[in-house]
Design a protein around this motif. Structure first.
Motif, short mmCIF file in Angstrom:
data_model
loop_
_atom_site.label_atom_id
_atom_site.label_comp_id
_atom_site.label_asym_id
_atom_site.label_seq_id
_atom_site.Cartn_x
_atom_site.Cartn_y
_atom_site.Cartn_z
N LEU C 184 0.79 -1.05 -0.16
CA LEU C 184 0.01 0.09 0.00
C LEU C 184 0.89 1.14 -0.10
O LEU C 184 0.62 2.21 -0.72
N ALA C 185 2.03 1.12 0.65
CA ALA C 185 2.92 2.19 0.97
C ALA C 185 3.31 2.78 -0.57
O ALA C 185 3.53 3.78 -1.05
N ILE C 188 0.42 4.11 -2.68
CA ILE C 188 0.19 5.67 -2.21
C ILE C 188 1.44 6.43 -2.96
O ILE C 188 1.04 7.45 -3.50
N VAL C 189 2.53 6.00 -2.65
CA VAL C 189 3.76 6.88 -3.21
C VAL C 189 3.78 7.10 -4.58
O VAL C 189 3.77 8.20 -5.02
N ASP C 195 -0.12 11.91 -9.65
CA ASP C 195 -0.85 13.10 -9.82
C ASP C 195 -0.08 14.35 -9.68
O ASP C 195 -0.42 15.48 -10.13
N THR D 94 -12.34 9.31 -7.67
CA THR D 94 -10.90 9.76 -7.07
C THR D 94 -9.98 9.92 -8.40
O THR D 94 -8.96 8.83 -8.35
N GLN D 95 -10.24 10.84 -9.36
CA GLN D 95 -9.29 10.76 -10.42
C GLN D 95 -8.09 11.29 -9.99
O GLN D 95 -6.99 10.91 -9.93
N ALA D 96 -8.13 12.74 -9.35
CA ALA D 96 -6.86 13.23 -8.85
C ALA D 96 -6.87 12.73 -7.38
O ALA D 96 -7.59 13.50 -6.52
N LEU D 97 -6.09 11.97 -7.04
CA LEU D 97 -5.80 11.31 -5.68
C LEU D 97 -5.14 12.11 -4.82
O LEU D 97 -3.72 12.08 -5.11
N THR D 98 -5.50 12.51 -3.63
CA THR D 98 -4.55 13.43 -3.03
C THR D 98 -4.78 12.54 -1.57
O THR D 98 -5.46 11.61 -1.44
N ARG D 99 -3.51 12.56 -0.61
CA ARG D 99 -3.33 11.75 0.48
C ARG D 99 -4.78 12.27 1.50
O ARG D 99 -5.17 11.17 2.11
N LEU D 102 -7.67 10.38 -0.08
CA LEU D 102 -7.47 8.76 0.36
C LEU D 102 -7.96 8.44 1.97
O LEU D 102 -8.64 7.70 2.14
N PHE D 179 -2.92 0.88 5.37
CA PHE D 179 -3.02 2.27 4.69
C PHE D 179 -2.43 3.27 5.65
O PHE D 179 -1.53 4.38 5.12
N VAL D 180 -2.69 3.38 6.83
CA VAL D 180 -2.32 4.22 7.87
C VAL D 180 -0.76 4.33 7.81
O VAL D 180 -0.15 5.60 7.44
N GLY D 182 1.13 3.17 5.38
CA GLY D 182 1.72 3.55 4.11
C GLY D 182 1.69 5.00 3.87
O GLY D 182 2.66 5.64 3.16
N SER D 183 0.59 5.44 4.34
CA SER D 183 0.41 6.81 4.20
C SER D 183 1.35 7.96 4.69
O SER D 183 1.94 8.70 4.36
N SER D 186 4.93 7.67 3.49
CA SER D 186 4.99 8.37 2.20
C SER D 186 5.04 9.76 2.41
O SER D 186 5.93 10.67 1.86
N TRP D 187 4.25 10.26 3.69
CA TRP D 187 4.32 11.46 4.18
C TRP D 187 5.64 11.96 4.81
O TRP D 187 6.26 13.05 4.53
N GLU D 190 8.34 12.17 1.99
CA GLU D 190 8.12 13.69 1.38
C GLU D 190 8.66 14.82 2.18
O GLU D 190 9.42 15.68 1.69
#
Lengths: 241, 241, 241, 241
Positions: C184-185, C188-189, C195, D94-99, D102, D179-180, D182-183, D186-187, D190
């Motif tokens: 999933l990570a 998502i990345v 996008d 959800t075409q333009a997927l933002t965090r 999601l 999901f949590v 992975g999110s 990625s955050w 970034e």
């Protein structure tokens, strides 16, 4: 800064009656009054900030967590959630975010949620007849077992309020695991990438590569300018002829 | 190296009285004395290293874990934490960090925490009247169930010291999950990126692309130089005219 | 391919006596004999492959899992681990690894570990007097609760062999969570990066950018060549004069 | 849109008889009839879409989840799974997927699975004599403890249908944690990359760097053109001479 002091005072007047249930009723009432006064001060502060902000709907939208914390305390054991706003102050200062600072911040939040969650759960559970959480050490042990998602089940809340506290702590636990994992993942990716870059260096383009290119183009222009002037010199004599 | 031997000796004199509670009291006392002597040697080693270091406050700050491990053993079951410092030695050597070496290191730490944590929990829990952890196999089973965060609850510590051991193991368990996840995530990202790079190759810029550009600029300069010399030749005759 | 058939036959003769404990003793003995024969065939196959390989120590090192699975079955309930080698065959074929294929592979492994682990745990636990796992549906429920690390504790193994099976499943569970998270990570990345690239496109360098640059340099050379020829023409007339 | 309304109606007629077991038998039967009618409508809609699609085997393959949800309700408590298809509608948009989007989507799915899973578990467990899940608040608490993988074990399902619901929720819980994590991973990657880019900026190549290079090449061409024209002028006079 005064709000941070107020938050600590709030924790004190919140924790004292819970940790020392044998206090004389006058002290308990004083704590309750102080609790409500501090709550009112936070409410006033919110209203003032709302009044000062130019765009009020936007203020409510971006500060929804402050509003939630202000309204939730009507359920008494959830008042402890106010302390988390104190940590939000820390968050605002983290302009240059490093992995170390993030770790300190997450560790502090986790300890605070555990300590305050145990207080709130004890407050909610002590009165219930079939509750297993009756002392603060028991509540703290339950909180640790919950936030790490181990969940032995030797202690578990039986009241609605205690279970709402548990829900908050479980969400916190998933966030904690997520942070630890995410942090380690980014660290592993970075370390392994750093070790590989020794070999990779030959194939990546940096600005210094482009600077080399630009230097050569500049030399080209210099030579062209020299050519032009000699060409102009070459033309001048025929004109004079 | 001598410190690693000392760490293993420490584990032996720590484990023997716990695993064999029926030993004659003289052997138990010998183990206890050996335990304290080794502790003193580690303390002396810390003081000597502190004395030799130029910047003492910085030494205390960067070696906080060594100090913690030195002071914590006052709580007897936590003395086993000393063993983790032996693993730190491994850590220092991992200059070129690969995913495989990291996995071996994490697996070794996990096994050590589980085995030693089970020892420490057994030591703390055996004396408690209502404890469920009374033999080493039971303690080891409890430790495995805890570090994987499964938490059946068939065995759980009831003493403060046993719960401190459990807290250490839960933190270890979250770290373990975090490492496994992070490692797999970086592996997945890498594998999928490697498979996509076959198609992607056309759109990434490498130094060899820039080298091609530079070659063309060099040819340009060569031609320009040639033009200049012919232009100079062209000028010379009019001068002679 | 014949080894895959043999693995399925192994699962059958392993599962039948566990799932149907009321079978006549002759059938049970036939299954036991078939089990040992298949085990011997796998052993023979390992020895032949070892004999054929040029570098025997390297073969033992790279095929350590095959050897482990071959030796472990001495503990009877762990014989089921053989099935995992059948899945390794799948692994060898995943040259072009996509996230979808990985997910199918991980899901298949998880289901196999759960189903076979429940068999092994039932085999180990049924005989124990104080065991709670006495039927296959109970064993399967216990296996699911364990591999997801939920761990209610309504069923938990009490024998050493049952707990070894549980350990295998907990490790599998952590791996499963790690894979799901890592997958999933990376997804998502990738999605968020895709996008953002719509906005980011302006600031990344691609080979087509460099191609544009190269085209301009080529035009420069063409013009320079043209200039050179006109310059040569210009020189020629004075020579003729 | 009409299908979303139908999904909500389905939830209502599904939930009412479970939450209010004391309803008169006529109301219960009306709900059951409505339930079957809505199920038939969904079945009809699937058949129509299948008929309209050009490539029927491909339609079945890409819409396997719709078919599964259509067939599964034969097991009554699993009918609630239909609601998840309503969320799939969200997914398509959800075409333009933002965090952020999601996160909202995952949070909504988690709440829906928890609320509906508690309904389904209560439906399945209430009738069982040795079940601990007998009221909706208990079922909801059990659902929360399960989906966060805490698993106290104070409540756990004993029926096959209740355990199938639990399995769905555990898979949901692992997905939620994944999901949590992975999110957050990625955050973190970034944010840390963004902070490092302040120092890194000197060594990365952007299109603006290339644009600078191109400008210089354009100037080079301009100068060359100027040189060419002066060179032509220089040639012209000798021609006129």
């Amino acid at each position: 800064m005064p709000l941070t002091v107020l938050s600590i005072a709030f924790l004190a007047v919140y924790a004292i009656p819970i940790l020392a249930p044998g206090l004389p009723s006058s002290v308990r009432q004083a704590c309750e009054v102080a609790n409500i006064v501090i709550w009112a001060v936070f409410g006033l502060e919110y209203v003032i900030r709302l009044g000062l902000s130019g765009n009020r709907p936007a203020f409510v939208r971006t500060h929804w967590f402050d509003l939630l914390v202000l309204v939730l305390p009507l359920l008494r054991p959830l008042r402890a959630l106010r302390l988390i706003t104190a940590l939000k102050v820390l968050n605002r200062r983290t302009q240059a975010l490093t992995r170390g600072r993030l770790a300190v911040y997450v560790a502090a939040t986790t300890v605070l949620i555990t300590v305050v969650g145990a207080l709130a759960a004890l407050d909610a559970e002590r009165a219930a007849p079939d509750s297993s959480i009756n002392t603060y050490p028991e509540a703290l042990w339950w909180a640790i077992v919950t936030i790490t998602t181990v969940g032995y089940g030797d202690y578990s809340p039986v009241t609605v309020e205690g279970r709402l506290v548990a829900l908050t702590m479980m969400i916190g636990g998933i966030g904690l695991i997520g942070f630890v994992t995410g942090s380690l993942a980014s660290w592993i990716v970075e370390r392994i990438a750093a070790d590989e870059s020794a070999d990779d260096n030959e194939t990546t383009v940096t600005r210094s590569d482009l600077a080399g290119l630009r230097d050569e183009i500049l030399q080209l222009r210099t030579e062209l300018a020299a050519l032009r002037s000699t060409s102009a010199d070459a033309q001048a004599p025929p004109d004079r002829e």
